[in-house]
Enzyme design. Structure first.
Site, PDB file in Angstrom:
ATOM      1  N   ASP A  24     -19.113 -24.767  13.756  1.00 27.58           N
ATOM      2  CA  ASP A  24     -20.370 -24.090  14.071  1.00 27.58           C
ATOM      3  C   ASP A  24     -20.162 -22.579  14.200  1.00 27.58           C
ATOM      4  OD1 ASP A  24     -22.996 -23.515  15.447  1.00 27.58           O
ATOM      5  OD2 ASP A  24     -23.063 -25.707  15.362  1.00 27.58           O
ATOM      6  N   SER A  77     -28.560 -23.056  14.022  1.00 27.35           N
ATOM      7  CA  SER A  77     -28.118 -24.447  14.010  1.00 27.35           C
ATOM      8  C   SER A  77     -29.213 -25.422  13.636  1.00 27.35           C
ATOM      9  CB  SER A  77     -27.585 -24.839  15.390  1.00 27.35           C
ATOM     10  OG  SER A  77     -26.441 -24.106  15.698  1.00 27.35           O
ATOM     11  N   ASP A 167     -29.811 -13.648  20.320  1.00 24.47           N
ATOM     12  CA  ASP A 167     -30.193 -13.542  18.911  1.00 24.47           C
ATOM     13  C   ASP A 167     -30.489 -12.089  18.550  1.00 24.47           C
ATOM     14  OD1 ASP A 167     -30.087 -16.307  18.865  1.00 24.47           O
ATOM     15  OD2 ASP A 167     -32.190 -16.493  19.461  1.00 24.47           O
ATOM     16  N   ARG A 285     -38.732 -23.515  17.975  1.00 23.55           N
ATOM     17  CA  ARG A 285     -37.555 -24.390  17.863  1.00 23.55           C
ATOM     18  C   ARG A 285     -37.474 -25.345  19.044  1.00 23.55           C
ATOM     19  NH1 ARG A 285     -31.240 -22.786  16.672  1.00 23.55           N
ATOM     20  NH2 ARG A 285     -30.357 -24.115  18.282  1.00 23.55           N
ATOM     21  N   LYS A 360     -23.575 -29.043  21.212  1.00 23.34           N
ATOM     22  CA  LYS A 360     -23.866 -29.216  19.785  1.00 23.34           C
ATOM     23  C   LYS A 360     -24.148 -30.670  19.433  1.00 23.34           C
ATOM     24  CE  LYS A 360     -23.139 -24.863  18.844  1.00 23.34           C
ATOM     25  NZ  LYS A 360     -24.224 -23.984  18.384  1.00 23.34           N
ATOM     26  N   HIS A 432     -21.264 -16.149  20.805  1.00 25.92           N
ATOM     27  CA  HIS A 432     -22.481 -15.657  21.479  1.00 25.92           C
ATOM     28  C   HIS A 432     -22.184 -14.879  22.753  1.00 25.92           C
ATOM     29  CE1 HIS A 432     -25.715 -17.248  19.085  1.00 25.92           C
ATOM     30  NE2 HIS A 432     -25.303 -18.499  19.178  1.00 25.92           N
ATOM     31  N   ASP A 469     -22.477 -24.077   9.605  1.00 25.13           N
ATOM     32  CA  ASP A 469     -23.940 -24.055   9.538  1.00 25.13           C
ATOM     33  C   ASP A 469     -24.519 -22.647   9.447  1.00 25.13           C
ATOM     34  OD1 ASP A 469     -23.075 -23.563  12.136  1.00 25.13           O
ATOM     35  OD2 ASP A 469     -24.801 -24.538  13.062  1.00 25.13           O
ATOM     36  N   HIS A 470     -23.744 -21.634   9.817  1.00 19.48           N
ATOM     37  CA  HIS A 470     -24.190 -20.222   9.763  1.00 19.48           C
ATOM     38  C   HIS A 470     -23.056 -19.374  10.301  1.00 19.48           C
ATOM     39  CE1 HIS A 470     -24.565 -20.431  14.097  1.00 19.48           C
ATOM     40  NE2 HIS A 470     -25.221 -21.570  13.933  1.00 19.48           N
ATOM     41  N   HIS A 504     -25.921 -14.597  15.568  1.00 17.94           N
ATOM     42  CA  HIS A 504     -25.447 -15.136  14.288  1.00 17.94           C
ATOM     43  C   HIS A 504     -25.403 -14.004  13.272  1.00 17.94           C
ATOM     44  CE1 HIS A 504     -27.330 -19.229  15.589  1.00 17.94           C
ATOM     45  NE2 HIS A 504     -26.278 -18.900  16.300  1.00 17.94           N
TER      46      HIS A 504
HETATM   47  O1  LIG Z   1     -27.795 -20.994  21.296  1.00 23.37           O
HETATM   48  C1  LIG Z   1     -28.812 -21.110  20.599  1.00 23.37           C
HETATM   49  O2  LIG Z   1     -29.853 -21.635  20.993  1.00 23.37           O
HETATM   50  C2  LIG Z   1     -28.804 -20.553  19.182  1.00 23.37           C
HETATM   51  C3  LIG Z   1     -28.993 -19.073  19.239  1.00 23.37           C
HETATM   52  O3  LIG Z   1     -30.243 -18.754  19.766  1.00 23.37           O
HETATM   53  O4  LIG Z   1     -27.600 -20.867  18.559  1.00 23.37           O
HETATM   54  P1  LIG Z   1     -27.477 -22.149  17.580  1.00 23.37           P
HETATM   55  O5  LIG Z   1     -28.528 -21.993  16.538  1.00 23.37           O
HETATM   56  O6  LIG Z   1     -26.094 -22.002  16.994  1.00 23.37           O
HETATM   57  O7  LIG Z   1     -27.631 -23.350  18.396  1.00 23.37           O
HETATM   58 MN   LIG Z   2     -24.849 -23.419  14.878  1.00 25.03          MN
HETATM   59 MN   LIG Z   3     -25.513 -20.154  17.864  1.00 17.95          MN
END
Ligand SMILES: O=C(O)[C@@H](CO)OP(=O)(O)O
Ligand SMILES: [Mn+2]
Ligand SMILES: [Mn+2]
Length: 559
Positions: A24, A77, A167, A285, A360, A432, A469-470, A504
């Site tokens: 990840d 993600s 972000d 999201r 995750k 992060h 994934d990124h 990211h």
């Molecule tokens: O931590 C999260 O919520 C995001 C970043 O905002 O990261 P990821 O997309 O890798 O889960």
């Molecule tokens: Mn991710």
């Molecule tokens: Mn992330």
């Protein structure tokens, strides 16, 4: 849909399992400098994968390649694992909300009707992540909804803000708060009583995910709903500036601000949530607002003591869980994702082992399966969640990589599974934090884990996919990012220190195949420069010895 998988005309089934290993946040950044944590880490295994002719390439993991509105949008993600698991290009939440706002259909649906019942005599609340990061939410979407509500007669609006810095650059929450205050002032001018009511940093208030720590949601509930927090302020900008403790020995970043409540001249909270109020979560999201949605929606609820449960008119910006139908009411219909690789596996009696740590876990289950909680066929799917630590992850950059690696090896060796799918959280979660050294440390460890897993794949005469994934760990300094701005690769320096990049990146990600069970002549196609995460699922089926389902984006294997 025809769910029957047909044997591949050329590639035989392997003796052993297929390992799908997602690192990840492990981007393949063209800039290999001292701020690329993967570059400074010791990664002999993933480096060696790049040297195998025809078995390594990069794939696109951001922007339109994963269903985001523009190619300026970094991957994340949710969209990444949706694309990986589904093998299809899906218009994602960010795009769908943009479309619903520009066509105004957002203001005409059932969800909007429900909240508008509160416009005349009750308060309309918005809760969500205040930034333009585009991963969970976007301020311009919030502002359009605020203006739309005021135009359509909302008399009293309260906004509960979660500060980002994850972000978007740390410290930018002040700018976003000022922009929000501007919009609210405009609404006040048109006769709507509109204010910020509470808030806090996203990592310690409200936005927990996968039930890693319900206390985070409890703090949010107390601030947003009950109007209770350890700190009260007369305005949000002062709240943020004070809680950041800038210049002190222990400054606090936007992600980690304590909860706060805004009070009026009478020192009473300006906006608690009461019976009959309308509440909108303005994140599109899902993962980090499912818990709050449950607290708002479910009468039966035991995760923490809510003290008071107002009966609200509650709508999500989207429906966050298609299986639980949560929340019942929403402003924009979510993307329809069906015919995912997981569903095909189950319908063809292929067994899967899935493992990650809490942070995750839902990525390789819920997102992978098209935002569906639960199993397709529990008798064929084993899902193992290793509980994540609840500390800032640069303090323990190892996270649970060791445990995940051991579980993966055991599953590969067991001979019970056709596919073993795992996700190593470290490069992303430690990335992060903005801590370059800790991120490099975890990349070194993850590389070791990959090596061990690939050895077992060989031992079992299996096959593997190693991908991501990124990007994230591949760029840890602001403005050093090659893909964002090719002209200025130099990091920004403030007060003698390089300003870290917590978000990211726009980098593509590595895609490697191999394993002792893979016939020598199986190679990746040349060309296909546009291939992205959505091309992985078809490739995965071919590697397993099946023809790829026809509705999926094309496989990357040479014919
Ligand atoms: O931590 C999260 O919520 C995001 C970043 O905002 O990261 P990821 O997309 O890798 O889960
Ligand atoms: Mn991710
Ligand atoms: Mn992330």
């Amino acid at each position: 849909m025809d769910f029957e998988l047909k044997p591949h005309p050329k590639i035989p089934k392997a003796e052993g399992p297929l390992l799908v290993c997602v690192l990840d946040g492990f981007g393949e950044n063209e800039v290999k400098d001292d701020y690329n944590a993967i570059n400074i880490a010791d990664t002999p295994c993933t480096d060696a994968l790049k040297e195998v002719p025809g078995r390594w390439r990069t794939i696109r993991a951001h922007g339109t390649a994963v269903g985001l509105p523009t190619d300026d949008d970094m991957g994340n993600s949710e969209v990444g694992h949706n694309a990986l698991g589904a093998g299809q290009l899906i218009d994602q939440g960010a795009s769908l909300v943009d479309q619903a706002l520009s066509s105004k259909s957002l203001f005409e649906g059932e969800g909007w009707k429900l909240i508008s019942e509160a416009f005349e005599s009750n308060t309309l609340h918005f809760i969500g992540l205040l930034s333009d990061g585009g991963v969970h939410s976007r301020t311009n979407q919030l502002f359009s909804m605020l203006k739309g509500a005021a135009e359509k007669g909302a008399k009293k609006i309260r906004v509960h803000i979660l500060t980002d810095g994850r972000d978007v650059p740390d410290g930018s929450s002040i700018k976003f708060t000022e922009e929000l205050e501007e919009v609210l002032k405009e609404l006040e001018g048109s006769g709507c009583d509109a204010k910020i009511a509470s808030g806090g940093g996203r990592m310690c208030v409200t936005m927990d995910r996968y039930e890693a720590d319900w206390n985070i949601v409890k703090r949010g509930w107390e601030a947003h709903v009950l109007g209770e927090a350890p700190h009260t302020f007369k305005d949000a900008a002062t709240a943020i500036k004070t809680l950041r403790k800038e210049g002190s020995e222990k400054p606090v970043s936007d992600q980690w601000l304590d909860p706060f409540v805004i009070v009026g001249e009478d020192d009473k909270p300006v906006g608690t949530i009461e019976d009959d109020d309308a509440v909108v979560i303005f994140n599109f999201r899902a993962d980090r607002v499912i818990e709050l949605s449950k607290a708002l929606e479910y009468e039966e609820f035991t995760a923490f003591d809510r003290k008071r449960w107002p009966k609200t008119r509650f709508a999500g910006l989207m429906q966050y869980d298609g299986d639980l139908k949560l929340p019942t009411n929403f402003l924009v219909p979510p993307p329809a994702i069906s015919g995912t690789s997981g569903e095909f596996m189950a319908k063809n009696k292929l067994s899967t082992f899935v493992c990650s740590e809490t942070q995750k876990f839902g990525h390789v289950t819920f997102f992978w399966n098209g935002n569906r909680s639960g199993y397709f066929d529990e008798s064929l799917e084993t899902y193992v969640e290793i509980p994540s630590d609840t500390v800032p992850f640069n303090e323990i950059p190892e996270m649970k990589a060791r445990e995940i690696c051991e579980a993966g090896k055991e599953a590969l060796r067991s001979g019970k599974y056709d596919q073993v799918r795992i996700n190593f959280a470290n490069p992303d979660m430690v990335g992060h934090t903005g801590d370059l050294q800790a991120t490099a440390t975890c990349c070194t460890l993850v590389d070791k884990c990959v090596k061990e897993l690939l050895e077992v794949v060989d031992e079992m005469k299996g096959r593997f996919i190693v991908t991501s994934d990124h990007g994230n760990a591949d760029d840890m300094a602001q403005a050093a990012r090659a893909c964002r701005d090719k002209k200025t690769k130099k990091p920004i320096v403030a007060e003698g220190k390089v300003v870290s990049l917590t978000s990211h990146t726009l980098a593509p990600v590595p895609f490697a195949i191999g394993g002792a069970g893979l016939p020598d002549d199986v190679k990746l196609k040349e060309g296909m420069p546009e291939a992205g995460l959505g091309n992985v699922a078809a490739t995965l089926f071919e590697l397993m010895g099946y023809a790829a389902p026809s509705h999926m984006l094309p496989s990357m294997i040479e014919e």
